[in-house]
Enzyme design. Sequence first.
Site, PDB file in Angstrom:
ATOM      1  CD  GLU A  72     -44.681 -24.660   0.860  1.00  0.00           C
ATOM      2  OE1 GLU A  72     -44.771 -24.791   1.952  1.00  0.00           O
ATOM      3  OE2 GLU A  72     -43.491 -25.082   0.262  1.00  0.00           O
ATOM      4  CG  HIS A  91     -43.379 -19.602  -1.384  1.00  0.00           C
ATOM      5  ND1 HIS A  91     -42.038 -19.494  -1.124  1.00  0.00           N
ATOM      6  CD2 HIS A  91     -43.784 -20.794  -1.811  1.00  0.00           C
ATOM      7  CE1 HIS A  91     -41.609 -20.792  -1.266  1.00  0.00           C
ATOM      8  NE2 HIS A  91     -42.653 -21.431  -1.705  1.00  0.00           N
ATOM      9  CG  HIS A  93     -40.185 -22.605  -5.860  1.00  0.00           C
ATOM     10  ND1 HIS A  93     -40.742 -23.795  -6.185  1.00  0.00           N
ATOM     11  CD2 HIS A  93     -40.409 -22.310  -4.713  1.00  0.00           C
ATOM     12  CE1 HIS A  93     -41.151 -24.344  -5.082  1.00  0.00           C
ATOM     13  NE2 HIS A  93     -41.245 -23.254  -4.276  1.00  0.00           N
ATOM     14  CE1 TYR A 112     -31.789   2.590  -4.791  1.00  0.00           C
ATOM     15  CE2 TYR A 112     -29.941   2.300  -6.354  1.00  0.00           C
ATOM     16  CZ  TYR A 112     -31.121   2.870  -5.882  1.00  0.00           C
ATOM     17  OH  TYR A 112     -31.816   3.181  -7.035  1.00  0.00           O
ATOM     18  CG  HIS A 153     -38.651 -24.362  -0.617  1.00  0.00           C
ATOM     19  ND1 HIS A 153     -39.744 -24.713   0.478  1.00  0.00           N
ATOM     20  CD2 HIS A 153     -39.659 -23.942  -1.489  1.00  0.00           C
ATOM     21  CE1 HIS A 153     -40.788 -24.527   0.079  1.00  0.00           C
ATOM     22  NE2 HIS A 153     -40.757 -24.005  -1.214  1.00  0.00           N
ATOM     23  CE1 TYR A 206     -39.604   4.646  -3.577  1.00  0.00           C
ATOM     24  CE2 TYR A 206     -39.628   2.480  -2.530  1.00  0.00           C
ATOM     25  CZ  TYR A 206     -39.918   3.272  -3.562  1.00  0.00           C
ATOM     26  OH  TYR A 206     -40.338   2.536  -4.539  1.00  0.00           O
TER      27      TYR A 206
HETATM   28 ZN   LIG Z   1     -42.457 -23.495  -2.435  1.00  0.00          ZN
END
Ligand SMILES: [Zn+2]
Length: 209
Positions: A72, A91, A93, A112, A153, A206
């Site tokens: 990726e 990233h 899955h 929230y 994905h 925050y």
């Molecule tokens: Zn991926």
Amino acid sequence: MSIQNEIVKIAKQCYETGLVVGTAGNVSVREGDMMYITPSALPYNEMTEEDVLKVDLTTGKVIEGNRKPSSETPMHTNIYLQKEEIKAIVHTHSTYATIFACAHKAIPPVHYVIADIGREVSVAPYARYGSESLAGYAVETLGDANGVLLANHGVVAVGDTLADAYRRAEAIEELALLSYGSHVLNSVNPLTEEELDEALEGFKTYTSN
Ligand SMILES: [Zn+2]
């Protein structure tokens, strides 16, 4: 702690907390015109700081490291090139969030904590994994939010620091699970626009404190 060390620490945390399985998912940090990213197809428990690669954002070439960078990599480089303010990307899955991504359904603001991400977690249109258009769709759909689903994905979470991006990847999975559960109970109660505004305001202070 070096950037490479931090990347390994967070990548292993993704694996240990179940946000990724096998060798899926990847983690990166921007440094000027370069980024550091996890390698392709290396089991998380074997990963050390020497396995982290330094990649030129513009050319996509590996500057440091002997392994193959994550598949990726084009998505990470293009997100950094298109959005100056993003400094770190996680990233995954992760299962429940990816269910929403496969169903092409945004995660609604049922809790929230979504205010750390945005008003919802939207779904970017499908593009093949590893493709350059994946980054374009992700950035376009992301807008000012800190996380987005990639259709069929997975998840992209971003931040000023890797810790921020990781916390958001975890929050997105939690929000997906809560939304999924609300659907199962047949009682989805998203926050109103006003409640969401309040929560977003709260998160601004925050995160800046
Ligand atoms: Zn991926």
